[in-house]
Design an enzyme around this catalytic site. Structure first.
Site, PDB file in Angstrom:
ATOM      1  N   HIS A  55       0.861  -1.186   0.000  1.00 53.35           N
ATOM      2  CA  HIS A  55       0.000   0.000   0.000  1.00 53.35           C
ATOM      3  C   HIS A  55       0.898   1.236   0.000  1.00 53.35           C
ATOM      4  O   HIS A  55       1.638   1.471   0.966  1.00 53.35           O
ATOM      5  CB  HIS A  55      -0.915   0.009   1.234  1.00 53.35           C
ATOM      6  N   ASP A 147      -8.496  -5.174  -2.615  1.00 54.42           N
ATOM      7  CA  ASP A 147      -7.924  -5.429  -1.295  1.00 54.42           C
ATOM      8  C   ASP A 147      -8.327  -4.377  -0.260  1.00 54.42           C
ATOM      9  O   ASP A 147      -8.312  -3.181  -0.514  1.00 54.42           O
ATOM     10  CB  ASP A 147      -6.405  -5.492  -1.356  1.00 54.42           C
ATOM     11  N   HIS A 174      -9.152 -10.468  -1.651  1.00 49.75           N
ATOM     12  CA  HIS A 174      -9.102 -10.275  -0.192  1.00 49.75           C
ATOM     13  C   HIS A 174     -10.247 -11.119   0.366  1.00 49.75           C
ATOM     14  O   HIS A 174     -11.409 -10.716   0.323  1.00 49.75           O
ATOM     15  CB  HIS A 174      -9.288  -8.784   0.117  1.00 49.75           C
ATOM     16  N   HIS A 227      -2.974 -12.586   1.389  1.00 52.79           N
ATOM     17  CA  HIS A 227      -2.705 -12.796   2.819  1.00 52.79           C
ATOM     18  C   HIS A 227      -3.481 -13.939   3.492  1.00 52.79           C
ATOM     19  O   HIS A 227      -4.338 -13.717   4.336  1.00 52.79           O
ATOM     20  CB  HIS A 227      -2.897 -11.509   3.611  1.00 52.79           C
ATOM     21  N   ASP A 300       2.036  -6.877   2.367  1.00 50.35           N
ATOM     22  CA  ASP A 300       0.849  -6.128   2.824  1.00 50.35           C
ATOM     23  C   ASP A 300       1.284  -4.913   3.660  1.00 50.35           C
ATOM     24  O   ASP A 300       0.647  -4.573   4.662  1.00 50.35           O
ATOM     25  CB  ASP A 300      -0.117  -7.020   3.610  1.00 50.35           C
ATOM     26  N   HIS A 304       0.129   3.674   8.283  1.00 46.83           N
ATOM     27  CA  HIS A 304      -0.933   4.519   8.849  1.00 46.83           C
ATOM     28  C   HIS A 304      -0.286   5.597   9.711  1.00 46.83           C
ATOM     29  O   HIS A 304       0.656   5.305  10.460  1.00 46.83           O
ATOM     30  CB  HIS A 304      -1.877   3.688   9.728  1.00 46.83           C
TER      31      HIS A 304
END
Ligand code: NCD
EC number: 3.5.2.3
Length: 425
Positions: A55, A147, A174, A227, A300, A304
């Protein structure tokens, strides 16, 4: 471009040899015109790592990560290619957005960026996005994923699987049945009951994997399972492969190392989607990765900002960083345990993810004439992870304060050093 001689390096853990990098490729013949020598005794050379699940947050959440900072983190971790997930703002569901992300990656120059296109418009699960236009764009998208959200409507999933066959694409699902995980906060089990956090049952993942394997087989298309986190999921994928179905799967480094016990700290650093599972799940994931049931490791990497993590568990965002620590965690969980050798690591972190993403210039053996995408790694080094020192803009690493083995010494992207002596160039 600098001509490098890498002296006495162990390619995939084999006997020490010399590698010459000239004009962006691995060169044959005598080491003439060498400008820089890297003494690589004790170091392992692996093909540049390829991440199928990153991401990067740009466009839209540049407070968490940008294409530039995310690819810097990737280079520090030994990656030369990353696939950027589509859950940006706006969502990467048009040719315009995927081309923007692809172009930003080229401009930054640390790592090749391959955008993943959304399967449905706005990740809303209602209407198929312009998959063909994204495939035909300059970004040449081959991997499509919602995802963060599951494509839960079986008819939409079937149509998407059929649609991508036209350009040899793959749907990366996902796997999370939304009705079974409403409000879910952590792995469902005795511990979730004790902690008073809503449980996330294994069956919510496994039911979607079973359905999607059947759908992929029915329409003869390619499915990739993101995942994988439970022992039951590993078993389902094993059965699908035994039947010869075109299914591949990934596991994250954190699901290979960490367990749901960490939720007892109520520290949202350990809150992730899918959740950390039990020790027996971890064991099954390691075994599945070792025997090839699970094809690849994918990070993954989910940055944040602190305000989204520095709060109570229920309010915190799901996700953890992964790019800068992935190879160390794989060493600790798979190599140091005797489950994989370095050739096995190269297969699962470079060759296979490049094959799934249909990348031509990555995931190639370190042979004469191949693009010089290389990571030099010191498996004997150790370090205590400093959570305040990340190349990523965000700090949400679950490994802060933990000792991990290994260190990426250098990364080369088409012969250009992006990392030397562990430092970004
Ligand atoms: N893996 C995560 O825990 N988070 C992902 C998306 C997701 O929820 O899967 C993110 O984008 O932050």
């Amino acid at each position: 471009m600098t001509t490098h001689l890498i002296k006495g390096v162990s390619v995939l853990g084999g006997t020490p040899t010399d590698l010459v990098i000239r004009d962006g490729v691995i060169a044959s013949g005598p080491a003439e015109g060498v400008e820089e020598v890297i003494e690589a005794e004790g170091l392992i050379a692996l093909p540049g790592l390829v991440d199928l699940h990153t991401h990067l947050r740009e466009p839209g959440r540049e407070d968490a990560e940008t294409v530039e900072t995310g690819t810097q983190a990737a280079a520090i971790g030994g990656f030369t290619a990353v696939h950027a997930m589509a859950n940006t703002e706006p969502v990467a569901d048009t040719a315009g957005v995927v081309e923007q992300v692809w172009r930003l990656g080229r401009e930054a120059g640390y790592c090749d960026v391959y955008p993943i296109g959304a399967v449905t418009v706005g990740l809303a699960g209602e209407k198929i996005a312009e998959l063909g236009a994204m495939a035909d764009s300059a970004a040449r998208v081959r991997v499509f994923s919602d995802d963060g959200h599951c494509v839960s409507d079986p008819l939409l999933m079937r149509r998407a699987l059929e649609y991508v066959k036209a350009f040899d694409g793959v749907i990366a699902q996902h796997s999370q049945e939304p009705r079974l995980t409403e409000g879910a906060q952590m792995n469902e089990g005795e511990l979730s009951g004790r902690l008073g956090l809503a449980g996330w049952p294994a069956v919510a993942e496994e039911a979607i994997i079973a359905r999607d394997c059947l759908l992929a087989a029915h329409v003869g298309s390619r499915l990739h399972v993101c995942h994988v986190s439970t022992a039951g999921s590993v078993e389902l994928i094993r059965q699908a492969k035994e039947k010869g179905w075109n299914v591949t799967a990934e596991v994250t480094p954190h699901h290979l190392l960490l367990t749901d016990e960490l939720a007892a700290t109520y520290d949202p650093l350990y809150k992730v989607n899918p959740p950390l599972r039990s020790a027996s799940d971890v064991e099954a994931l390691r075994a599945g990765l070792a025997d090839g049931t699970i094809d690849i490791v994918a990070t993954d990497h989910a940055p944040h900002p602190h305000e989204d993590k520095d709060c109570e568990w229920a309010a915190a965002a799901f996700g953890m960083l992964g790019l800068e620590t992935a190879l160390s965690v794989v060493q600790q969980t798979m190599v140091d345990t005797g489950l994989l050798d370095w050739a096995g690591v190269a297969e699962r972190m470079s060759y296979a993810p490049a094959r799934i993403g249909r990348l031509a210039d990555h995931g190639r053996p370190l042979e004469d004439g191949a693009p010089a995408n290389i990571v030099l790694y010191d498996p004997k080094a150790t370090r205590v992870v400093d959570g305040s020192e990340t190349a990523s803009l965000s700090r949400n690493t679950p490994y802060a304060g933990r000792e991990l083995p290994g260190r990426v010494v250098a990364t080369f992207l088409r012969g250009k050093a992006t990392v030397l002596d562990g430092k970004l160039q």
